[in-house]
Design a protein around this motif. Structure first.
Motif, short mmCIF file in Angstrom:
data_model
loop_
_atom_site.label_atom_id
_atom_site.label_comp_id
_atom_site.label_asym_id
_atom_site.label_seq_id
_atom_site.Cartn_x
_atom_site.Cartn_y
_atom_site.Cartn_z
N ALA A 116 -6.88 27.94 -35.33
CA ALA A 116 -5.70 28.75 -35.63
C ALA A 116 -6.02 30.20 -35.29
CB ALA A 116 -5.33 28.63 -37.10
N LEU A 117 -5.24 30.78 -34.40
CA LEU A 117 -5.36 32.19 -34.07
C LEU A 117 -4.18 32.89 -34.75
CD1 LEU A 117 -6.14 33.78 -30.62
CD2 LEU A 117 -4.47 34.76 -32.17
N VAL A 118 -4.48 33.65 -35.79
CA VAL A 118 -3.44 34.24 -36.63
C VAL A 118 -3.47 35.75 -36.48
CG1 VAL A 118 -2.45 34.33 -38.95
CG2 VAL A 118 -3.80 32.32 -38.24
N ASP A 119 -2.48 36.28 -35.80
CA ASP A 119 -2.41 37.71 -35.49
C ASP A 119 -1.16 38.30 -36.16
OD1 ASP A 119 -2.15 40.25 -34.42
OD2 ASP A 119 -2.67 39.64 -32.38
N PRO A 120 -1.32 39.07 -37.23
CA PRO A 120 -0.15 39.64 -37.90
C PRO A 120 0.73 40.49 -36.99
CG PRO A 120 -2.10 39.88 -39.27
CD PRO A 120 -2.58 39.41 -37.93
N ASP A 121 0.17 41.04 -35.93
CA ASP A 121 0.96 41.88 -35.04
C ASP A 121 2.02 41.07 -34.28
OD1 ASP A 121 -0.41 44.08 -35.86
OD2 ASP A 121 -1.63 44.29 -34.06
N LEU A 122 1.88 39.75 -34.25
CA LEU A 122 2.92 38.94 -33.61
C LEU A 122 4.19 38.88 -34.44
CD1 LEU A 122 0.81 35.96 -32.18
CD2 LEU A 122 1.57 38.04 -31.02
N LEU A 123 4.13 39.43 -35.66
CA LEU A 123 5.33 39.50 -36.51
C LEU A 123 6.17 40.74 -36.23
CD1 LEU A 123 3.85 38.60 -40.03
CD2 LEU A 123 4.91 37.05 -38.38
N ILE A 124 5.68 41.66 -35.42
CA ILE A 124 6.34 42.96 -35.26
C ILE A 124 7.80 42.83 -34.82
CG2 ILE A 124 6.38 44.98 -33.72
CD1 ILE A 124 3.35 45.17 -34.07
N THR A 125 8.10 41.86 -33.97
CA THR A 125 9.48 41.70 -33.48
C THR A 125 10.27 40.66 -34.27
OG1 THR A 125 8.74 40.08 -31.83
CG2 THR A 125 8.83 42.39 -31.14
N LEU A 126 9.70 40.14 -35.36
CA LEU A 126 10.40 39.12 -36.14
C LEU A 126 11.57 39.76 -36.90
CD1 LEU A 126 10.10 36.06 -36.88
CD2 LEU A 126 8.90 36.82 -38.95
N PRO A 127 12.79 39.26 -36.69
CA PRO A 127 13.94 39.84 -37.39
C PRO A 127 13.81 39.72 -38.90
CG PRO A 127 14.65 38.43 -35.57
CD PRO A 127 13.18 38.19 -35.75
N ALA A 128 14.35 40.70 -39.60
CA ALA A 128 14.22 40.73 -41.07
C ALA A 128 14.69 39.45 -41.76
CB ALA A 128 14.98 41.95 -41.62
N PRO A 129 15.81 38.82 -41.34
CA PRO A 129 16.19 37.57 -42.01
C PRO A 129 15.14 36.47 -41.87
CG PRO A 129 18.05 38.47 -40.80
CD PRO A 129 16.86 39.28 -40.40
N LEU A 130 14.42 36.45 -40.74
CA LEU A 130 13.37 35.46 -40.58
C LEU A 130 12.12 35.81 -41.37
CD1 LEU A 130 13.65 34.46 -36.81
CD2 LEU A 130 14.17 33.06 -38.82
N VAL A 131 11.85 37.10 -41.53
CA VAL A 131 10.76 37.51 -42.43
C VAL A 131 11.06 36.98 -43.83
CG1 VAL A 131 9.57 39.46 -43.50
CG2 VAL A 131 10.23 39.58 -41.09
N ALA A 132 12.30 37.15 -44.27
CA ALA A 132 12.68 36.71 -45.61
C ALA A 132 12.60 35.20 -45.75
CB ALA A 132 14.09 37.20 -45.93
#
Length: 282
Positions: free
Chosen positions: A167-183
């Motif tokens: 598993a390669l887990v990079d928090p920076d890949l969340l940067i473009t994640l829309p807020a509703p998907l973060v939630a």
């Protein structure tokens, strides 16, 4: 008491830059097959993988709640290509699809033939899982959930060889994640740990992971929702909380919320995180 987590985890901001190094360390000279979805390609995230391995074959037709027909069609493709390693890139749907295709690459028939525990005869191909959401923890679990559209049912295909190898887990890949998907994906992670901690199969070891994951999620989810791009600490904490929820629930279990959410998801194609967030008692 049993506790099993064979996946090698590489975690950290910017970790995607080490992808080629990680692949060459464990899978030198391997032929690759990338499984993702069109949204990941359009967002430019797939380019972060393809820049390391230009020209590798890509299947990017994974949909939300991946369908058995999609997996069976992609299974024919992966059998012709005969890769050595499957890379899954995306949310839970893409990662589950990658694990299912790794199974079909080494076993005959259709994915529905493998519903249940340990139904495969040969171990699946190794999978390198790269999550781009903060909820499913599929990168460190032994289950692939595929929707059988004719039965309107979510099948669990699982077994000890279904854990991703890496598993390669990079928090920076969340940067473009829309807020509703973060939630919604963050609340999926929250549901994982609440259920892992409260169901009967919970153990001392799963409780350790569940409590730490819960702490990380509570500290970070609202902040990540408000500013996923600018709040690095929140981004890292929500991603870590999501990932370590995996060893908790896959060695304990999930409960009624997940059961209801999967039933609703199979009937109405409701996003899994949304369904969990609705049915998790407040």
């Amino acid at each position: 008491m049993r506790f099993h987590i064979p996946t090698r985890i590489f975690f950290g901001s910017g970790m995607i830059s080490r992808l080629k190094e990680i692949v060459e360390e464990d899978f030198k000279d391997a032929s690759l097959f990338l499984v993702t979805d069109k949204g990941i390609r359009e967002a430019g995230i797939a380019d972060k993988v393809l820049s390391h391995f230009p020209g590798i074959p890509v299947f990017d037709e994974v949909e939300q709640n991946p369908k058995h027909t999609t997996i069976n069609r992609a299974g024919e493709i992966v059998r012709k290509i005969k890769p050595d390693l499957v890379i899954g890139l995306g949310g839970g749907s893409s990662l589950d699809a990658a694990k299912a295709l790794a199974l079909l690459a080494t076993n005959p028939g259709k994915i529905e033939d493998y519903e249940g525990k340990g139904k495969y005869k040969l171990p699946p191909l190794p999978v390198l899982a790269i999550p781009t959401t903060c909820g499913t923890a599929s990168e460190v679990t032994w289950v692939s959930v595929i929707t059988h559209t004719e039965r309107m049912f979510k099948m669990s295909i699982k077994g000890p060889h279904m854990f991703p190898a890496v598993a390669l887990v990079d928090p920076d890949l969340l940067i473009t994640l829309p807020a509703p998907l973060v939630a919604s994906t963050g609340l999926d992670a929250l549901t994982h740990v609440v259920e892992a901690y409260t169901v009967k199969p919970a153990t001392f070891l799963t409780d350790i992971f569940a409590r730490e994951s819960l702490k990380l999620i509570f500290e970070s989810l609202e902040r990540a929702y408000g500013n996923i791009k600018g709040d690095k600490e929140a981004r890292e904490k929500i991603m870590l909380g999501s990932t370590i929820a995996g060893p908790a629930f896959c060695n304990s279990d999930v409960g009624a919320v997940h059961c209801v959410a999967e039933a609703v998801g199979s009937l109405f194609d409701t996003p899994h995180g949304v369904a969990n967030s609705i049915f998790l008692p407040f």
